[in-house]
Design an enzyme around this catalytic site. Sequence first.
Site, PDB file in Angstrom:
ATOM      1  N   SER A  22      10.696  16.840  -3.719  1.00 35.67           N
ATOM      2  CA  SER A  22      10.534  18.025  -2.865  1.00 35.67           C
ATOM      3  C   SER A  22      11.395  19.214  -3.293  1.00 35.67           C
ATOM      4  O   SER A  22      10.905  20.347  -3.301  1.00 35.67           O
ATOM      5  CB  SER A  22      10.820  17.666  -1.402  1.00 35.67           C
ATOM      6  OG  SER A  22       9.806  16.813  -0.935  1.00 35.67           O
ATOM      7  N   THR A  67      12.534  12.151   5.313  1.00 34.71           N
ATOM      8  CA  THR A  67      11.827  11.064   4.645  1.00 34.71           C
ATOM      9  C   THR A  67      12.432   9.723   5.049  1.00 34.71           C
ATOM     10  O   THR A  67      13.289   9.654   5.942  1.00 34.71           O
ATOM     11  CB  THR A  67      11.761  11.308   3.106  1.00 34.71           C
ATOM     12  OG1 THR A  67      10.892  10.330   2.534  1.00 34.71           O
ATOM     13  CG2 THR A  67      13.117  11.240   2.433  1.00 34.71           C
ATOM     14  N   LYS A  71      12.029   9.053   9.665  1.00 35.44           N
ATOM     15  CA  LYS A  71      10.929   9.797  10.301  1.00 35.44           C
ATOM     16  C   LYS A  71      10.765   9.497  11.796  1.00 35.44           C
ATOM     17  O   LYS A  71      10.382  10.359  12.557  1.00 35.44           O
ATOM     18  CB  LYS A  71       9.611   9.537   9.564  1.00 35.44           C
ATOM     19  CG  LYS A  71       9.558  10.234   8.207  1.00 35.44           C
ATOM     20  CD  LYS A  71       8.199  10.086   7.547  1.00 35.44           C
ATOM     21  CE  LYS A  71       8.198  10.762   6.189  1.00 35.44           C
ATOM     22  NZ  LYS A  71       6.896  10.759   5.539  1.00 35.44           N
ATOM     23  N   GLU A  83       2.652  18.795  19.136  1.00 37.07           N
ATOM     24  CA  GLU A  83       1.719  17.806  19.684  1.00 37.07           C
ATOM     25  C   GLU A  83       1.379  16.705  18.662  1.00 37.07           C
ATOM     26  O   GLU A  83       1.335  15.522  18.992  1.00 37.07           O
ATOM     27  CB  GLU A  83       0.454  18.548  20.157  1.00 37.07           C
ATOM     28  CG  GLU A  83      -0.593  17.679  20.799  1.00 37.07           C
ATOM     29  CD  GLU A  83      -0.112  16.934  22.049  1.00 37.07           C
ATOM     30  OE1 GLU A  83       0.945  17.285  22.604  1.00 37.07           O
ATOM     31  OE2 GLU A  83      -0.794  15.960  22.441  1.00 37.07           O
ATOM     32  N   ASN A  92       8.236  14.708   9.977  1.00 38.34           N
ATOM     33  CA  ASN A  92       8.662  14.896   8.578  1.00 38.34           C
ATOM     34  C   ASN A  92       9.210  16.298   8.337  1.00 38.34           C
ATOM     35  O   ASN A  92       9.626  16.614   7.223  1.00 38.34           O
ATOM     36  CB  ASN A  92       7.521  14.591   7.591  1.00 38.34           C
ATOM     37  CG  ASN A  92       6.530  15.733   7.485  1.00 38.34           C
ATOM     38  OD1 ASN A  92       6.337  16.485   8.438  1.00 38.34           O
ATOM     39  ND2 ASN A  92       5.910  15.873   6.341  1.00 38.34           N
ATOM     40  N   ASP A 107       2.326  15.355   7.348  1.00 43.69           N
ATOM     41  CA  ASP A 107       1.820  14.380   6.360  1.00 43.69           C
ATOM     42  C   ASP A 107       0.291  14.242   6.392  1.00 43.69           C
ATOM     43  O   ASP A 107      -0.368  14.305   5.353  1.00 43.69           O
ATOM     44  CB  ASP A 107       2.450  12.998   6.602  1.00 43.69           C
ATOM     45  CG  ASP A 107       3.859  12.902   6.036  1.00 43.69           C
ATOM     46  OD1 ASP A 107       4.171  13.626   5.073  1.00 43.69           O
ATOM     47  OD2 ASP A 107       4.653  12.089   6.560  1.00 43.69           O
ATOM     48  N   ASN A 156      -5.466  -4.102   7.512  1.00 42.14           N
ATOM     49  CA  ASN A 156      -4.054  -4.272   7.137  1.00 42.14           C
ATOM     50  C   ASN A 156      -3.730  -5.751   6.979  1.00 42.14           C
ATOM     51  O   ASN A 156      -4.316  -6.608   7.638  1.00 42.14           O
ATOM     52  CB  ASN A 156      -3.150  -3.654   8.222  1.00 42.14           C
ATOM     53  CG  ASN A 156      -1.709  -3.576   7.762  1.00 42.14           C
ATOM     54  OD1 ASN A 156      -1.437  -3.129   6.647  1.00 42.14           O
ATOM     55  ND2 ASN A 156      -0.773  -4.011   8.595  1.00 42.14           N
ATOM     56  N   ARG A 157      -2.781  -6.028   6.082  1.00 43.98           N
ATOM     57  CA  ARG A 157      -2.318  -7.394   5.835  1.00 43.98           C
ATOM     58  C   ARG A 157      -1.899  -8.047   7.144  1.00 43.98           C
ATOM     59  O   ARG A 157      -2.252  -9.194   7.425  1.00 43.98           O
ATOM     60  CB  ARG A 157      -1.131  -7.316   4.857  1.00 43.98           C
ATOM     61  CG  ARG A 157      -0.484  -8.605   4.530  1.00 43.98           C
ATOM     62  CD  ARG A 157       0.611  -8.397   3.516  1.00 43.98           C
ATOM     63  NE  ARG A 157       1.707  -7.559   4.000  1.00 43.98           N
ATOM     64  CZ  ARG A 157       2.788  -7.260   3.299  1.00 43.98           C
ATOM     65  NH1 ARG A 157       2.907  -7.705   2.069  1.00 43.98           N
ATOM     66  NH2 ARG A 157       3.751  -6.505   3.800  1.00 43.98           N
ATOM     67  N   TYR A 224       1.823   8.049  -5.713  1.00 41.75           N
ATOM     68  CA  TYR A 224       1.717   9.099  -6.740  1.00 41.75           C
ATOM     69  C   TYR A 224       2.496   8.756  -8.012  1.00 41.75           C
ATOM     70  O   TYR A 224       2.511   9.544  -8.954  1.00 41.75           O
ATOM     71  CB  TYR A 224       2.143  10.466  -6.190  1.00 41.75           C
ATOM     72  CG  TYR A 224       3.464  10.471  -5.472  1.00 41.75           C
ATOM     73  CD1 TYR A 224       4.662  10.638  -6.149  1.00 41.75           C
ATOM     74  CD2 TYR A 224       3.501  10.297  -4.094  1.00 41.75           C
ATOM     75  CE1 TYR A 224       5.862  10.620  -5.475  1.00 41.75           C
ATOM     76  CE2 TYR A 224       4.696  10.291  -3.406  1.00 41.75           C
ATOM     77  CZ  TYR A 224       5.877  10.457  -4.103  1.00 41.75           C
ATOM     78  OH  TYR A 224       7.061  10.432  -3.425  1.00 41.75           O
ATOM     79  N   GLY A 245      -2.054  10.454  -4.959  1.00 41.08           N
ATOM     80  CA  GLY A 245      -1.137  10.818  -3.878  1.00 41.08           C
ATOM     81  C   GLY A 245      -0.383  12.124  -4.060  1.00 41.08           C
ATOM     82  O   GLY A 245       0.290  12.583  -3.128  1.00 41.08           O
TER      83      GLY A 245
HETATM   84  P1  NAP Z   1       5.335   1.506   5.564  1.00 43.22           P
HETATM   85  O1  NAP Z   1       5.461   2.196   6.871  1.00 43.22           O
HETATM   86  O2  NAP Z   1       6.346   0.519   5.144  1.00 43.22           O
HETATM   87  O3  NAP Z   1       3.882   0.789   5.550  1.00 43.22           O
HETATM   88  C1  NAP Z   1       3.462   0.045   4.455  1.00 43.22           C
HETATM   89  C2  NAP Z   1       2.059  -0.493   4.695  1.00 43.22           C
HETATM   90  O4  NAP Z   1       1.638  -1.144   3.498  1.00 43.22           O
HETATM   91  C3  NAP Z   1       1.978  -1.545   5.798  1.00 43.22           C
HETATM   92  O5  NAP Z   1       0.720  -1.475   6.416  1.00 43.22           O
HETATM   93  C4  NAP Z   1       2.126  -2.864   5.020  1.00 43.22           C
HETATM   94  O6  NAP Z   1       1.476  -3.947   5.598  1.00 43.22           O
HETATM   95  C5  NAP Z   1       1.367  -2.516   3.761  1.00 43.22           C
HETATM   96  N1  NAP Z   1       1.830  -3.311   2.618  1.00 43.22           N
HETATM   97  C6  NAP Z   1       3.069  -3.277   2.049  1.00 43.22           C
HETATM   98  N2  NAP Z   1       3.128  -4.135   1.010  1.00 43.22           N
HETATM   99  C7  NAP Z   1       1.901  -4.729   0.933  1.00 43.22           C
HETATM  100  C8  NAP Z   1       1.339  -5.714   0.097  1.00 43.22           C
HETATM  101  N3  NAP Z   1       2.053  -6.263  -0.921  1.00 43.22           N
HETATM  102  N4  NAP Z   1       0.050  -6.078   0.290  1.00 43.22           N
HETATM  103  C9  NAP Z   1      -0.678  -5.529   1.294  1.00 43.22           C
HETATM  104  N5  NAP Z   1      -0.200  -4.593   2.138  1.00 43.22           N
HETATM  105  C10 NAP Z   1       1.077  -4.200   1.966  1.00 43.22           C
HETATM  106  O7  NAP Z   1       5.240   2.566   4.364  1.00 43.22           O
HETATM  107  P2  NAP Z   1       4.681   4.075   4.407  1.00 43.22           P
HETATM  108  O8  NAP Z   1       5.777   4.996   4.777  1.00 43.22           O
HETATM  109  O9  NAP Z   1       3.428   4.082   5.191  1.00 43.22           O
HETATM  110  O10 NAP Z   1       4.399   4.337   2.843  1.00 43.22           O
HETATM  111  C11 NAP Z   1       3.400   3.603   2.180  1.00 43.22           C
HETATM  112  C12 NAP Z   1       3.215   4.162   0.768  1.00 43.22           C
HETATM  113  O11 NAP Z   1       2.754   5.500   0.837  1.00 43.22           O
HETATM  114  C13 NAP Z   1       4.496   4.209  -0.066  1.00 43.22           C
HETATM  115  O12 NAP Z   1       4.168   3.848  -1.382  1.00 43.22           O
HETATM  116  C14 NAP Z   1       4.907   5.661  -0.014  1.00 43.22           C
HETATM  117  O13 NAP Z   1       5.610   6.070  -1.170  1.00 43.22           O
HETATM  118  C15 NAP Z   1       3.551   6.341   0.028  1.00 43.22           C
HETATM  119  N6  NAP Z   1       3.584   7.656   0.678  1.00 43.22           N
HETATM  120  C16 NAP Z   1       3.068   8.706  -0.007  1.00 43.22           C
HETATM  121  C17 NAP Z   1       3.068   9.950   0.574  1.00 43.22           C
HETATM  122  C18 NAP Z   1       2.498  11.121  -0.167  1.00 43.22           C
HETATM  123  O14 NAP Z   1       2.789  12.267   0.198  1.00 43.22           O
HETATM  124  N7  NAP Z   1       1.701  10.914  -1.195  1.00 43.22           N
HETATM  125  C19 NAP Z   1       3.586  10.140   1.870  1.00 43.22           C
HETATM  126  C20 NAP Z   1       4.101   9.026   2.550  1.00 43.22           C
HETATM  127  C21 NAP Z   1       4.083   7.779   1.942  1.00 43.22           C
HETATM  128  P3  NAP Z   1       2.218  -4.883   6.710  1.00 43.22           P
HETATM  129  O15 NAP Z   1       2.021  -4.193   8.008  1.00 43.22           O
HETATM  130  O16 NAP Z   1       1.474  -6.159   6.593  1.00 43.22           O
HETATM  131  O17 NAP Z   1       3.662  -5.000   6.290  1.00 43.22           O
END
Ligand code: NAP
Length: 277
Positions: A22, A67, A71, A83, A92, A107, A156-157, A224, A245
Amino acid sequence: MAITGKTKILGVIGNPISHTASPLMQNAMLSHLGLSYIYIPILVEPKQLNHFLTAIRATNFVGVNVTIPFKEQVLPFLDELDETARRIGAVNTIVNRNGYLKGYNTDGAGFIMALDRDLQMTVSHKRVCLIGAGGAAHAIAFSLLSEGVSFLGIFNRTHTRAKALVDQLSIYFGRTLCQVQASPDFLDYDIIINTTPVGMASDEIPIPNLDWVRPTHLLCDIVYKPLKTKFLALAEKKGAKICNGIGMLVGQGVLSFELFTGQKADYYFMKKILEDL
Ligand code: NAP
């Protein structure tokens, strides 16, 4: 841009913070527009989060991005939530107006902006499947439903987490538009979005296979690094449209920039900064 006594301060708080991109894109945009701000990475000790947020009220900090892992944790320390942030339950972007802190969440809108700017595509009337139900999925899901998707499936898993997200969404959007999908028929969707970190550190995909992919599909990954995950590479091979991403990262940054400065930011300018890294 030279730092003077009039320079205003922006930043991003997190822990860890050394990975953040950022500051690069925000400082480049600030400098391009000749605005007298500086945007810095700020490592905050989790136990001191309240002290940091108290301190910025008393300074010329105009605002901060937030971040992982803060958050949700910042919510009790803010004076007001917009809202969208209130519905998502996560922030964020914090704007400091004379010691009054208001939280936003850009986001999900950043994801929508990326589809618009990079693919000239809207999600309205589309069937969308989200893979994952974590923090990023929450923000994207609220934006997708606000933008008028015809159906949102959540896979979701951990089933209970998907159900919790659908329950939260149904308060605002009802039960029919959004449902948990234990074993989705992906062929049935227009857009499939990976919101899990799978593909970031390994050459894996978040679902068993991509045999069902057709050229009419759009597959998105919010990871990304790498720019093209295996999920996207396989989809592209099958002729589908893909979106990585970076666009979401830039989109949320554009919207935060505008909240901080009141000035329009240039999506393509900021994206190029990150792509050139
Ligand atoms: P989070 O709150 O920890 O959520 C992770 C999600 O992924 C949960 O649903 C989790 O499932 C699932 N997951 C994790 N490991 C897995 C695996 N091995 N197999 C299947 N499902 C799995 O994380 P987050 O903040 O949402 O971020 C998720 C990803 O998005 C990260 O890589 C982050 O860097 C990226 N991101 C990108 C941006 C962007 O601007 N491009 C913004 C935010 C985040 P469970 O519920 O089963 O644990």
